[in-house]
Write a protein that holds these residues in place. Structure first.
Motif, short mmCIF file in Angstrom:
data_model
loop_
_atom_site.label_atom_id
_atom_site.label_comp_id
_atom_site.label_asym_id
_atom_site.label_seq_id
_atom_site.Cartn_x
_atom_site.Cartn_y
_atom_site.Cartn_z
N PHE A 255 24.31 15.60 2.88
CA PHE A 255 23.25 15.97 1.75
C PHE A 255 21.90 16.54 3.20
O PHE A 255 20.59 16.07 2.41
N TRP A 256 22.35 16.70 4.11
CA TRP A 256 21.67 17.00 5.32
C TRP A 256 21.10 18.53 5.04
O TRP A 256 22.22 19.05 4.34
N ARG A 257 19.62 19.18 5.30
CA ARG A 257 19.82 20.71 5.56
C ARG A 257 19.02 20.92 6.39
O ARG A 257 17.99 20.26 6.75
N ARG A 258 18.93 21.82 6.64
CA ARG A 258 18.11 22.50 7.39
C ARG A 258 17.05 23.37 6.57
O ARG A 258 16.82 24.62 5.78
N GLY A 269 17.96 13.06 -6.25
CA GLY A 269 17.05 14.18 -6.38
C GLY A 269 15.85 14.53 -5.73
O GLY A 269 15.14 15.59 -6.06
N ARG A 270 15.64 13.83 -5.07
CA ARG A 270 14.25 14.47 -4.33
C ARG A 270 14.63 14.46 -2.41
O ARG A 270 15.06 14.19 -2.09
N THR A 271 13.93 15.59 -2.80
CA THR A 271 13.72 16.58 -0.94
C THR A 271 12.58 15.64 0.26
O THR A 271 11.63 16.33 -0.15
N GLU A 272 13.52 15.47 1.61
CA GLU A 272 12.36 14.63 1.60
C GLU A 272 13.10 14.82 3.57
O GLU A 272 13.83 15.30 3.64
N PRO A 273 11.66 15.20 3.86
CA PRO A 273 12.22 15.18 5.80
C PRO A 273 12.63 14.26 6.23
O PRO A 273 12.36 12.90 5.24
N VAL A 274 14.10 13.96 6.98
CA VAL A 274 14.34 12.84 7.80
C VAL A 274 13.81 12.58 8.18
O VAL A 274 13.23 12.51 9.05
N PRO A 275 13.75 10.72 7.94
CA PRO A 275 13.81 10.00 8.78
C PRO A 275 13.71 9.14 9.95
O PRO A 275 14.52 9.03 9.41
N PRO A 276 13.17 9.86 10.81
CA PRO A 276 13.43 8.93 12.65
C PRO A 276 14.14 7.68 12.54
O PRO A 276 15.68 7.79 13.43
#
Ligand code: AVJ
Ligand code: FE
Length: 440
Positions: A255-258, A269-276
């Protein structure tokens, strides 16, 4: 645990069954009928299969076995919902009950179960002692609710689920690793009345001193591994894991994407920056194992994990949960789909173990280095197909429960397992290393 008077046990059972059903309803009412019968991934059943399977297991164990009743539906229905007769990939093509029939069925079973509970003695027969089989069915429904939530995560389309965000971390500075001293502890349980067969019996295990990560491995930590070429460096990987990485082209958690310089991830269903600062999620055992080797560490064994979660060196006793004997609460652990993801690392200080290790219960299932096997003295009960048929080297054990595990199916002794390539489950990990001589 379900202890107390019979009335207290009965009300605990009603509570656990009702909470499970509210969640099943939520997960199966959030999408339309098309989405219920569709297969969102060949790894998963259609949601409508899980729904009727939940009802069918409840009917088989409670109404038929305990209650001695006749089947509610033609007996050909049972085989449709027998997980061993049809692999998940084949389930959409079966003549399944439709969504309306499935809902009627599970509601019918449940109302009869509530009547049966009042008439069932909770003493004198092992299956119903302390309400065991009712508790087993509540655990079964919640395990399928977690599976259905994983199906939701795999589903394409607009978001249909929502929940408040998990708590923030208070920002205390925590030691990266915590020393767990050498010595024996009691692994497993013979006392918990609702423990499943694979958690039994209690037995002493000696564990050498080791260091365990105080919190789970975070997305920031994991991104360092990616940025350092972790996925392209053979020496970090188990040979079978390396072959798998090559074959399917793994390069980041599922489910990660660059997106340009940034990693984003899709969740429900929501795309968000990966929280560190969140625990890394949706990594397989091979990825966890490779990360640990890159970090100069290793995955904990199952015994190490359980000792860290249950052992109190001050009183030399083994607890049910890291914080003691009391049930999980919203302050102690992120469980039960209260939130739609893990909380940042360090967010549950009230759930710390006696040694100060955090988030062992809830947030993410944690991969261990151990194969799934029976403890010394294991006896399959009440059915071989729950655990025993999975024992062996092909399954790895996960511990601790995720944000999607309910408290009825999560405790210091609870064991989950899956294939080392699986990533759709809500799994992360933490690392361990041997203590140096003289350290503990
Ligand atoms: C313990 C989560 C691996 O989902 O396959 C549900 C639980 N067993 N129905 C699974 C289970 C039978 C099981 N896991
Ligand atoms: Fe099942």
């Amino acid at each position: 645990p379900a202890q107390g008077t019979d009335d207290e046990i009965r009300s605990r059972i009603v509570d656990d069954l009702t909470r499970a059903r509210r969640r099943t309803a939520l997960l199966t009412e959030a999408v339309d009928d098309d989405d219920l019968i569709r297969q969102h991934s060949t790894l998963m059943s259609p949601l409508v299969w899980d729904l009727a399977h939940i009802g069918n297991q409840e009917e088989l164990w409670l109404l038929r076995d305990v209650g001695g009743r006749d089947p509610l539906l033609p007996e050909t229905v049972d085989q449709l919902y027998d997980a061993f007769q049809h692999p998940r990939a084949d389930r959409p093509s079966l003549p399944l009950l439709d969504p309306a029939q499935s809902r009627t069925y599970v509601a019918d079973v449940r109302s009869k179960v509530i009547d049966l509970l009042d008439r069932t003695p909770l003493r004198g027969r092992r299956l119903t002692e302390d309400g065991f089989v009712f508790g087993m069915i509540a655990q079964h429904e919640q395990q399928h609710a977690e599976t259905m939530l994983a199906t939701h995560q795999l589903r394409q389309g607009e978001p249909v689920l929502s929940a408040p965000p998990p708590p923030a971390a208070p920002g205390d500075r925590l030691p990266a690793q915590t020393l767990v001293p050498a010595g024996p502890f009691t692994m497993g349980t013979s006392a918990h009345p609702w423990a499943l067969d694979n958690e039994r019996p209690a037995h002493p295990v000696h564990v050498d001193a080791f260091w365990l990560d105080t919190v789970p491995v975070s997305n920031a930590d994991y991104q360092d591994f990616i940025a350092d070429g972790g996925y392209a460096t053979r020496r970090w990987w188990d040979p079978a894991g390396w072959a798998h990485v090559q074959r399917v082209g793994l390069a980041a958690p599922l489910f990660w994407r660059r997106e340009g310089p940034e990693w984003v991830r899709r969740r429900f269903g929501r795309t968000e920056p990966v929280p560190p600062d969140e625990p890394v999620l949706h990594v397989c055992w091979y990825e966890a194992d490779a990360y640990a080797r890159w970090a100069g560490r290793r995955l904990p064994t199952e015994a190490e994990w359980e000792k860290a979660a249950r052992y109190d060196p001050v009183s030399d006793t083994t607890r049910q949960y890291p914080w003691g004997e009391d049930d999980p609460t919203a302050e102690r652990a992120n469980l039960g789909q209260d939130h739609l993801g893990p909380a940042p690392v360090g967010a549950y200080p009230a759930g710390a173990s006696p040694l100060g290790i955090q988030q062992l219960i809830g947030d993410v299932w944690e991969w261990t280095s151990s194969d799934f096997t029976g403890y010394p003295g294991f006896a399959a009960w009440p059915y071989r197909e729950y655990s025993e048929v999975f024992f062996g080297p092909e399954y790895k054990v996960l511990r601790g429960g995720s944000f999607a595990a309910d408290r009825v199916a999560c405790r210091g002794t609870f064991r989950n397992w899956d294939y080392p390539i699986r990533r759709q489950i809500f799994a992360g990990f933490r690392c361990a290393r041997d203590a140096a001589p003289g350290e503990g």
